[in-house]
Scaffold this motif. Structure first.
Motif, PDB file in Angstrom:
ATOM      1  N   LEU A   1      68.075 -44.928 129.327  1.00 52.39           N
ATOM      2  CA  LEU A   1      69.310 -44.401 129.717  1.00 52.39           C
ATOM      3  C   LEU A   1      69.315 -42.970 129.570  1.00 52.39           C
ATOM      4  N   LEU A   2      70.028 -41.958 130.492  1.00 53.07           N
ATOM      5  CA  LEU A   2      69.862 -40.636 130.290  1.00 53.07           C
ATOM      6  C   LEU A   2      71.342 -39.835 130.263  1.00 53.07           C
ATOM      7  N   PRO A   3      71.193 -38.984 129.577  1.00 53.51           N
ATOM      8  CA  PRO A   3      72.629 -38.073 129.707  1.00 53.51           C
ATOM      9  C   PRO A   3      72.499 -37.603 131.127  1.00 53.51           C
ATOM     10  N   SER A   4      73.646 -37.277 131.639  1.00 51.29           N
ATOM     11  CA  SER A   4      73.775 -36.746 133.183  1.00 51.29           C
ATOM     12  C   SER A   4      73.086 -35.428 133.541  1.00 51.29           C
ATOM     13  N   ASP A   5      73.095 -34.478 132.364  1.00 52.47           N
ATOM     14  CA  ASP A   5      72.484 -33.256 132.431  1.00 52.47           C
ATOM     15  C   ASP A   5      70.899 -33.340 132.632  1.00 52.47           C
TER      16      ASP A   5
ATOM     17  N   ALA B   1      73.415 -42.926 124.468  1.00 53.38           N
ATOM     18  CA  ALA B   1      72.392 -42.663 124.942  1.00 53.38           C
ATOM     19  C   ALA B   1      72.765 -42.029 126.205  1.00 53.38           C
ATOM     20  N   LEU B   2      73.902 -42.332 126.942  1.00 56.79           N
ATOM     21  CA  LEU B   2      74.263 -41.810 128.257  1.00 56.79           C
ATOM     22  C   LEU B   2      74.964 -40.554 127.915  1.00 56.79           C
ATOM     23  N   LEU B   3      75.301 -40.076 126.909  1.00 54.96           N
ATOM     24  CA  LEU B   3      75.931 -38.760 126.592  1.00 54.96           C
ATOM     25  C   LEU B   3      75.093 -37.546 125.852  1.00 54.96           C
ATOM     26  N   GLY B   4      75.512 -36.633 126.087  1.00 58.71           N
ATOM     27  CA  GLY B   4      74.941 -35.426 125.299  1.00 58.71           C
ATOM     28  C   GLY B   4      74.940 -35.647 123.759  1.00 58.71           C
ATOM     29  N   ARG B   5      74.406 -35.013 122.696  1.00 60.71           N
ATOM     30  CA  ARG B   5      74.583 -34.924 121.279  1.00 60.71           C
ATOM     31  C   ARG B   5      75.681 -34.991 120.877  1.00 60.71           C
ATOM     32  N   THR B   6      76.927 -34.010 121.426  1.00 61.89           N
ATOM     33  CA  THR B   6      78.158 -34.243 121.084  1.00 61.89           C
ATOM     34  C   THR B   6      78.911 -34.587 122.463  1.00 61.89           C
ATOM     35  N   PHE B   7      80.206 -35.092 122.167  1.00 64.93           N
ATOM     36  CA  PHE B   7      81.004 -35.417 123.177  1.00 64.93           C
ATOM     37  C   PHE B   7      82.474 -35.900 122.877  1.00 64.93           C
ATOM     38  N   THR B   8      83.272 -35.673 123.796  1.00 58.18           N
ATOM     39  CA  THR B   8      84.850 -35.940 123.490  1.00 58.18           C
ATOM     40  C   THR B   8      85.013 -37.316 123.598  1.00 58.18           C
TER      41      THR B   8
ATOM     42  N   GLY C   1      82.137 -45.085 112.965  1.00 59.79           N
ATOM     43  CA  GLY C   1      80.937 -44.821 113.742  1.00 59.79           C
ATOM     44  C   GLY C   1      80.796 -43.396 114.216  1.00 59.79           C
ATOM     45  N   LEU C   2      81.953 -42.913 114.304  1.00 64.34           N
ATOM     46  CA  LEU C   2      81.844 -41.598 114.846  1.00 64.34           C
ATOM     47  C   LEU C   2      82.317 -40.301 113.842  1.00 64.34           C
ATOM     48  N   GLN C   3      81.875 -38.996 113.760  1.00 65.70           N
ATOM     49  CA  GLN C   3      81.966 -38.079 112.953  1.00 65.70           C
ATOM     50  C   GLN C   3      82.668 -36.693 113.907  1.00 65.70           C
ATOM     51  N   GLU C   4      83.900 -36.332 113.380  1.00 66.94           N
ATOM     52  CA  GLU C   4      84.065 -35.048 114.084  1.00 66.94           C
ATOM     53  C   GLU C   4      83.025 -33.900 113.846  1.00 66.94           C
ATOM     54  N   THR C   5      82.957 -33.139 114.435  1.00 69.51           N
ATOM     55  CA  THR C   5      81.937 -31.744 114.635  1.00 69.51           C
ATOM     56  C   THR C   5      82.616 -30.870 114.060  1.00 69.51           C
ATOM     57  N   GLY C   6      83.929 -30.601 114.048  1.00 73.55           N
ATOM     58  CA  GLY C   6      84.691 -29.327 113.641  1.00 73.55           C
ATOM     59  C   GLY C   6      84.830 -28.316 115.089  1.00 73.55           C
ATOM     60  N   GLU C   7      84.051 -28.859 116.096  1.00 70.24           N
ATOM     61  CA  GLU C   7      83.988 -28.085 117.221  1.00 70.24           C
ATOM     62  C   GLU C   7      84.990 -28.605 118.440  1.00 70.24           C
ATOM     63  N   HIS C   8      85.201 -27.863 119.488  1.00 67.97           N
ATOM     64  CA  HIS C   8      86.201 -28.284 120.525  1.00 67.97           C
ATOM     65  C   HIS C   8      85.320 -28.137 121.848  1.00 67.97           C
TER      66      HIS C   8
ATOM     67  N   PRO D   1      91.449 -27.102 130.888  1.00 69.02           N
ATOM     68  CA  PRO D   1      92.677 -26.415 131.269  1.00 69.02           C
ATOM     69  C   PRO D   1      93.700 -26.861 130.354  1.00 69.02           C
ATOM     70  N   HIS D   2      93.581 -27.740 129.476  1.00 69.61           N
ATOM     71  CA  HIS D   2      94.706 -27.813 128.399  1.00 69.61           C
ATOM     72  C   HIS D   2      94.149 -27.577 127.082  1.00 69.61           C
ATOM     73  N   ARG D   3      94.658 -28.280 126.211  1.00 69.45           N
ATOM     74  CA  ARG D   3      94.279 -28.026 124.642  1.00 69.45           C
ATOM     75  C   ARG D   3      92.697 -28.348 124.478  1.00 69.45           C
ATOM     76  N   PRO D   4      92.072 -27.688 124.033  1.00 72.53           N
ATOM     77  CA  PRO D   4      90.528 -28.171 124.149  1.00 72.53           C
ATOM     78  C   PRO D   4      90.363 -29.325 122.970  1.00 72.53           C
ATOM     79  N   PRO D   5      89.821 -30.281 123.654  1.00 69.99           N
ATOM     80  CA  PRO D   5      89.638 -31.804 122.729  1.00 69.99           C
ATOM     81  C   PRO D   5      88.519 -31.502 121.643  1.00 69.99           C
ATOM     82  N   LYS D   6      88.483 -32.387 120.852  1.00 65.27           N
ATOM     83  CA  LYS D   6      87.750 -32.375 119.721  1.00 65.27           C
ATOM     84  C   LYS D   6      86.301 -33.092 120.167  1.00 65.27           C
ATOM     85  N   LEU D   7      85.335 -32.432 119.676  1.00 63.80           N
ATOM     86  CA  LEU D   7      84.108 -32.823 119.860  1.00 63.80           C
ATOM     87  C   LEU D   7      83.514 -33.732 118.767  1.00 63.80           C
TER      88      LEU D   7
END
Length: 236
Positions: free
Chosen positions: A104-108, A157-164, A194-201, A206-212
Motif C-alpha cells: 500500500l502506498l501514499p499518493s505522493d 499505509a495509504l496516507l502520509g504520516r499525518t492526515f485530516t 487510535g488517533l492522536q492530534e498533532t497540534g498542527e493544521h 479555502p475554509h478553516r484549516p482542519p486539524k492534522l
C-alpha cells in the motif's frame, strides 16, 4: 486427451500495489494499481502484475522488493505476503507457483513510480484483460484489504504520516466503495482512541484549516466495523 502435468514447478514472486489516486472523471479518489506489460512469451504483450522468478539464493520478500523496484521504481515500506497461488494450469507449458505480496502506498509516493509504455496505472476495480490468473489475484487482494480495513489501522499505509479526518474518510470510502457519513465517521474515529492530534493544521484550504492527526501506535486499531455501522443505523 488430458495433458500430463509437469513433474517440477518454478517459483516466482509477484506484488499487488494499491494507492489512492484521483478519479480522471472528477469523482472521488479511488484505488489504483500499477501493471507491467509482458515483454516475452507466454502471453507476450499482455498486462500483468510486477514480478519475476525467485533465484535460489534470495529470500522471498527481498525478491518481491527487487522485482517491484526493477519494473516500477517503487520501494514501498508496507510489503506483506498475501497468498501463494499454485494452480496446475495457471501458466501454459509449465507449472508456476507464485508467492504474491501486496503493498500500500501514499499518493505522493505512488506518483514517483516509473511511467512508460510498459508500466500503466489502472483503477483496481476496472481492470483490462490480464495475463494468467492475475485478475483473480487482484480481486483476492481487494477482498483482503476491504476486510482488513474494518478492524485494523491498515488505512494509514495509504496516507502520509499525518492526515485530516476528511482524508482518512476518503481512504475508507475508496476501499469500501461506499460513502460514509462525515459526522458519524468523525465521532467513531475520535472515540476509537487510535488517533492522536498533532497540534498542527492543514494549510492552504479555502475554509478553516482542519486539524492534522496521526495514528497512535500504542492505541487500539481505529477500525469501523461494528461501532460505525451501529452509528449509521442510528442516523438513518
Amino acid at each position: 486427451m488430458p495433458t500430463t502435468p509437469p513433474s517440477t514447478a518454478r517459483l516466482a514472486v509477484s506484488t499487488v500495489i494499491f494507492a489512492l489516486r484521483a478519479d480522471r472523471a472528477g469523482g472521488p479518489p479511488a484505488l489504483w494499481t500499477p501493471l507491467v506489460r509482458r515483454t516475452r512469451e507466454p502471453q507476450l504483450g499482455h498486462w500483468a502484475l510486477p514480478g519475476g522468478w525467485l533465484p535460489p539464493n534470495e529470500e522471498l520478500e527481498t525478491a518481491a522488493a527487487r522485482t517491484l523496484r526493477a519494473t516500477t521504481g517503487l520501494a514501498p515500506s508496507y510489503l506483506e505476503q498475501l497468498y501463494t497461488f499454485g494452480g496446475v494450469d495457471r501458466s501454459p507449458g509449465e507449472r508456476v507457483v507464485s508467492v504474491v505480496y501486496w503493498a500500500l502506498l501514499p499518493s505522493d509516493e505512488a506518483a514517483r513510480a516509473t511511467i512508460g509504455p510498459n508500466v500503466r496505472w489502472v483503477p483496481a476495480d476496472t481492470l483490462p484483460a490480464l495475463a494468467f490468473d492475475h485478475a483473480e489475484i487482484i480481486a483476492y487482494a481487494l477482498w483482503r484489504l476491504r476486510t482488513k480495513v474494518e478492524y485494523s489501522e491498515i488505512a494509514h499505509a495509504l496516507l502520509g504520516r499525518t492526515f485530516t479526518l476528511a482524508e482518512l474518510r476518503e481512504v475508507y470510502e475508496a476501499v469500501l466503495r461506499r460513502p460514509l457519513d462525515p459526522a458519524n465517521f468523525r465521532r467513531t474515529m475520535l472515540a476509537s482512541g487510535g488517533l492522536q492530534e498533532t497540534g498542527e493544521h492543514r494549510a492552504g484550504t479555502p475554509h478553516r484549516p482542519p486539524k492534522l492527526y496521526r495514528y497512535d501506535p500504542a492505541g487500539p486499531a481505529p477500525g469501523i466495523r461494528e461501532p460505525f455501522r451501529d452509528a449509521e443505523r442510528t442516523a438513518s
